[in-house]
Design a protein around this motif. Structure first.
Motif, PDB file in Angstrom:
ATOM      1  N   LEU A 291     124.971 -14.664  46.043  1.00  0.00           N
ATOM      2  CA  LEU A 291     125.497 -16.023  45.916  1.00  0.00           C
ATOM      3  C   LEU A 291     126.595 -16.261  46.949  1.00  0.00           C
ATOM      4  CD1 LEU A 291     125.756 -16.125  42.022  1.00  0.00           C
ATOM      5  CD2 LEU A 291     123.987 -17.213  43.425  1.00  0.00           C
ATOM      6  N   ALA A 292     127.474 -15.293  47.096  1.00  0.00           N
ATOM      7  CA  ALA A 292     128.562 -15.406  48.069  1.00  0.00           C
ATOM      8  C   ALA A 292     128.010 -15.452  49.494  1.00  0.00           C
ATOM      9  CB  ALA A 292     129.527 -14.240  47.911  1.00  0.00           C
ATOM     10  N   ASN A 293     127.006 -14.640  49.775  1.00  0.00           N
ATOM     11  CA  ASN A 293     126.391 -14.644  51.109  1.00  0.00           C
ATOM     12  C   ASN A 293     125.734 -15.978  51.420  1.00  0.00           C
ATOM     13  OD1 ASN A 293     126.941 -12.039  52.253  1.00  0.00           O
ATOM     14  ND2 ASN A 293     125.588 -11.176  50.711  1.00  0.00           N
ATOM     15  N   PHE A 294     125.066 -16.554  50.441  1.00  0.00           N
ATOM     16  CA  PHE A 294     124.422 -17.852  50.601  1.00  0.00           C
ATOM     17  C   PHE A 294     125.458 -18.921  50.927  1.00  0.00           C
ATOM     18  CE2 PHE A 294     122.920 -21.870  48.717  1.00  0.00           C
ATOM     19  CZ  PHE A 294     121.682 -22.003  49.320  1.00  0.00           C
ATOM     20  N   MET A 295     126.525 -18.948  50.139  1.00  0.00           N
ATOM     21  CA  MET A 295     127.578 -19.934  50.343  1.00  0.00           C
ATOM     22  C   MET A 295     128.244 -19.727  51.703  1.00  0.00           C
ATOM     23  SD  MET A 295     130.728 -20.812  47.860  1.00  0.00           S
ATOM     24  CE  MET A 295     130.638 -22.524  47.397  1.00  0.00           C
TER      25      MET A 295
ATOM     26  N   ILE B  24     134.556 -12.130  51.717  1.00  0.00           N
ATOM     27  CA  ILE B  24     135.168 -10.866  51.315  1.00  0.00           C
ATOM     28  C   ILE B  24     134.239 -10.174  50.325  1.00  0.00           C
ATOM     29  CG2 ILE B  24     137.161  -9.778  50.221  1.00  0.00           C
ATOM     30  CD1 ILE B  24     138.754 -12.276  51.101  1.00  0.00           C
ATOM     31  N   THR B  25     133.566  -9.168  50.807  1.00  0.00           N
ATOM     32  CA  THR B  25     132.725  -8.329  49.959  1.00  0.00           C
ATOM     33  C   THR B  25     132.976  -6.901  50.403  1.00  0.00           C
ATOM     34  OG1 THR B  25     130.860  -8.491  51.461  1.00  0.00           O
ATOM     35  CG2 THR B  25     130.900 -10.036  49.638  1.00  0.00           C
ATOM     36  N   SER B  26     133.660  -6.179  49.592  1.00  0.00           N
ATOM     37  CA  SER B  26     134.029  -4.830  49.993  1.00  0.00           C
ATOM     38  C   SER B  26     134.111  -3.923  48.786  1.00  0.00           C
ATOM     39  CB  SER B  26     135.380  -4.859  50.703  1.00  0.00           C
ATOM     40  OG  SER B  26     135.833  -3.562  50.922  1.00  0.00           O
ATOM     41  N   ALA B  27     133.802  -2.686  49.014  1.00  0.00           N
ATOM     42  CA  ALA B  27     133.971  -1.686  47.969  1.00  0.00           C
ATOM     43  C   ALA B  27     135.388  -1.129  47.987  1.00  0.00           C
ATOM     44  CB  ALA B  27     132.964  -0.559  48.158  1.00  0.00           C
ATOM     45  N   SER B  28     136.162  -1.545  48.957  1.00  0.00           N
ATOM     46  CA  SER B  28     137.496  -1.005  49.158  1.00  0.00           C
ATOM     47  C   SER B  28     138.560  -2.072  48.895  1.00  0.00           C
ATOM     48  CB  SER B  28     137.613  -0.505  50.598  1.00  0.00           C
ATOM     49  OG  SER B  28     138.945  -0.417  51.003  1.00  0.00           O
ATOM     50  N   SER B  29     139.518  -1.765  48.025  1.00  0.00           N
ATOM     51  CA  SER B  29     140.612  -2.700  47.745  1.00  0.00           C
ATOM     52  C   SER B  29     141.432  -2.977  48.990  1.00  0.00           C
ATOM     53  CB  SER B  29     141.532  -2.136  46.662  1.00  0.00           C
ATOM     54  OG  SER B  29     140.890  -2.114  45.425  1.00  0.00           O
ATOM     55  N   SER B  30     141.697  -1.942  49.778  1.00  0.00           N
ATOM     56  CA  SER B  30     142.517  -2.149  50.974  1.00  0.00           C
ATOM     57  C   SER B  30     141.817  -3.087  51.947  1.00  0.00           C
ATOM     58  CB  SER B  30     142.834  -0.813  51.657  1.00  0.00           C
ATOM     59  OG  SER B  30     141.656  -0.203  52.155  1.00  0.00           O
ATOM     60  N   GLU B  31     140.504  -2.976  52.058  1.00  0.00           N
ATOM     61  CA  GLU B  31     139.758  -3.857  52.966  1.00  0.00           C
ATOM     62  C   GLU B  31     139.792  -5.304  52.483  1.00  0.00           C
ATOM     63  OE1 GLU B  31     135.294  -4.003  54.814  1.00  0.00           O
ATOM     64  OE2 GLU B  31     136.112  -2.046  54.269  1.00  0.00           O
TER      65      GLU B  31
END
Length: 152
Positions: free
Chosen positions: A7-11, A25-32
């Motif tokens: 959904l985020a990628n589509f938007m 912002i799609t990350s497995a890392s909090s710092s990223e």
């Protein structure tokens, strides 16, 4: 949640066609996540999409965005979602389980409406962007051409 990523990628895809300052912002890392959002300001809008299983990282990132004064549009399933209290604007859509997968029909429809609304005042710019893209796609033979068929 992982199911929110498409959904985020589509938007993101459509909003980037119109706005130059869209950041996904799609990350497995909090710092990223914080590296991507640390410049957010009170003039900015942060759109968060979260459905069960709710991500703690999304909540933490939204707390940061709220603390920086950004407006938050939360797309989630209910008032009890952990991102609901952080929202400037709360938009709810059910994502009911259909067998082992979440149904994203309602959230996708809501996101589609958000995209339309976010671009309605930029109609000429959107048309120009897509005309230019069509020209590029034609020049570099990106897509297959098909004969238009009549619906009979």
């Amino acid at each position: 949640s992982i199911s929110a990523a498409p959904l985020a990628n589509f938007m993101n895809f459509y909003l980037k066609m119109v706005y130059d300052n869209v950041v996904l912002i799609t990350s497995a890392s909090s710092s990223e996540e914080f590296e991507n959002i640390f410049k957010i300001k009170k003039e900015d809008v942060c759109i968060a999409i979260s459905f069960p299983r709710y991500s703690k990282q999304v909540v933490t990132t939204l707390e940061y965005a709220r603390d920086k004064g950004a407006k938050i549009i939360a797309v989630t399933d209910s008032d009890s979602s952990p991102i609901a209290p952080l929202a400037t604007y709360l938009l709810k859509a059910k994502s009911n389980m259909a067998s082992f997968t979440d149904s994203l029909v309602a959230p996708l429809s809501l996101i589609n409406a958000l995209i339309v609304e976010a671009t309605v005042g930029k109609r000429d710019e959107v048309l120009g962007t897509f005309a230019e893209l069509e020209s590029i796609w034609d020049k570099y033979d990106v897509y297959e051409k098909t004969e238009d068929s009549d619906d009979e």
